[in-house]
Design an enzyme around this catalytic site. Structure first.
Site, PDB file in Angstrom:
ATOM      1  CB  CYS A   1      40.767  38.461  32.521  1.00  0.00           C
ATOM      2  SG  CYS A   1      39.752  37.161  31.820  1.00  0.00           S
TER       3      CYS A   1
ATOM      4  CB  CYS B   1      37.459  37.695  25.801  1.00  0.00           C
ATOM      5  SG  CYS B   1      38.202  39.129  26.581  1.00  0.00           S
TER       6      CYS B   1
HETATM    7 FE1  FES Z   1      38.075  38.051  30.881  1.00  0.00          FE
HETATM    8 FE2  FES Z   1      37.177  38.985  28.643  1.00  0.00          FE
HETATM    9  S1  FES Z   1      38.236  40.102  30.152  1.00  0.00           S
HETATM   10  S2  FES Z   1      37.107  36.980  29.348  1.00  0.00           S
END
Ligand code: FES
Length: 143
Positions: A34, A103
């Site tokens: 992400c 995450c």
């Molecule tokens: Fe990036 Fe959770 S979406 S750390």
């Protein structure tokens, strides 16, 4: 997507957020999935983590897992902190939605990076293998 009560608690009131100015070890890692970033600061005395703080540009799950992870390693020896897996942190939070498991990896990696930084700065020898992050850790607790 359902979050456990513990996740919500740690997200709304995260523990150990901030920066340690004279940290003995600093670890910064990014999440390949992400692009979020996590920074971890450790204060170490005689092999014991006496203080820990984190900062993240991560999502709610990253904040909650870091809050829990820092609680779990505070006051503990480095050897124990290195054994902390994202799976153990997720379990301590009563689970995370499967899509958010990635995450929780940030906290584990940032702690390892900070310990390694401390070892490097102090010329302490270590076994590389301790710092290899194993992607197979990355399965969470089923909801
Ligand atoms: Fe990036 Fe959770 S979406 S750390």
């Amino acid at each position: 997507m359902e979050y456990s009560e513990k996740v919500m608690e740690h997200f709304v009131h995260p523990h150990n957020v901030g920066k340690i100015e004279d940290a003995d070890g600093i670890g910064e890692v990014g999440n390949a999935k992400c692009g979020d970033i996590m920074k971890m600061y450790l204060k170490i005395d005689d092999g014991i983590i006496t203080d820990v703080k984190f900062n993240t540009y991560g999502c709610a799950s990253a904040i909650a897992t870091s809050s829990m992870a820092t609680d779990l390693i505070k006051g503990k020896p480095l050897s124990e902190a290195l054994k902390l897996t994202n799976k153990a942190v997720v379990e301590a939070l009563d689970g995370l939605p499967a899509v958010k498991i990635h995450c929780s990896v940030l906290a584990e990696q940032a702690i390892k990076a900070a310990v390694r930084d401390y070892y490097d700065k102090n010329g302490i020898e270590y076994d590389e293998a301790q710092f290899h992050f194993n992607e197979t850790h990355e399965h969470g607790v089923e909801e």
